[in-house]
Motif scaffolding. Structure first.
Motif, mmCIF file in Angstrom:
data_model
loop_
_atom_site.group_PDB
_atom_site.id
_atom_site.type_symbol
_atom_site.label_atom_id
_atom_site.label_comp_id
_atom_site.label_asym_id
_atom_site.label_seq_id
_atom_site.Cartn_x
_atom_site.Cartn_y
_atom_site.Cartn_z
ATOM 1 N N LYS A 102 46.915 29.673 42.205
ATOM 2 C CA LYS A 102 47.162 30.935 41.510
ATOM 3 C C LYS A 102 46.283 32.075 41.989
ATOM 4 N N ALA A 103 45.508 31.844 43.031
ATOM 5 C CA ALA A 103 44.612 32.890 43.526
ATOM 6 C C ALA A 103 44.412 32.714 45.024
ATOM 7 N N ILE A 104 43.864 33.731 45.619
ATOM 8 C CA ILE A 104 43.487 33.676 47.022
ATOM 9 C C ILE A 104 41.972 33.747 47.061
ATOM 10 N N GLU A 105 41.360 32.826 47.803
ATOM 11 C CA GLU A 105 39.904 32.772 47.892
ATOM 12 C C GLU A 105 39.446 33.355 49.227
ATOM 13 N N LYS A 143 37.800 39.076 41.734
ATOM 14 C CA LYS A 143 37.133 38.429 40.608
ATOM 15 C C LYS A 143 36.223 37.322 41.123
ATOM 16 N N GLU A 144 35.332 36.875 40.255
ATOM 17 C CA GLU A 144 34.393 35.794 40.566
ATOM 18 C C GLU A 144 33.612 36.061 41.852
ATOM 19 N N VAL A 145 33.051 37.254 41.973
ATOM 20 C CA VAL A 145 32.247 37.625 43.144
ATOM 21 C C VAL A 145 30.935 36.840 43.086
ATOM 22 N N TYR A 146 30.633 36.112 44.165
ATOM 23 C CA TYR A 146 29.445 35.259 44.176
ATOM 24 C C TYR A 146 28.723 35.371 45.522
#
Length: 90
Positions: free
Chosen positions: A36-39, A66-69
């Motif tokens: 459901k997302a692209i990493e 989203k989920e910037v790490y």
């Protein structure tokens, strides 16, 4: 039908480039499509911790990311930083 499930690489690259402060550059880009997302994984160089922090803030402001790490080791050196960041897009 084929194109309905594709993402627009050019659009994403443009969004990433808009977040880069002027003195930061990228050395590697990896894109992986998940359910459901692209990493994304980016590697690059920043001349200072301040520029890297600005890059982080710019990525976090983008609603499409989203989920910037950033790896903790990215923040150790005050200058000449080789960094890696991971994030996802919707």
């Amino acid at each position: 039908v084929f194109y309905q499930n594709q993402f627009r690489t050019t659009k994403i690259l443009e969004e990433i480039s808009q977040t880069l402060p002027s003195k930061i550059y990228l050395t590697n880009l990896s894109i992986n499509r998940k359910e459901k997302a692209i990493e994304y994984t980016l590697a690059g160089f920043s001349p200072s911790r301040e520029a890297l922090l600005l890059f982080k803030e710019n990525l976090e402001k983008k609603q499409s990311f989203k989920e910037v790490y950033f790896l903790p080791v990215n923040w150790v050196k005050p200058t000449d930083i080789n960094f890696t960041v991971n994030f996802k897009s919707k």
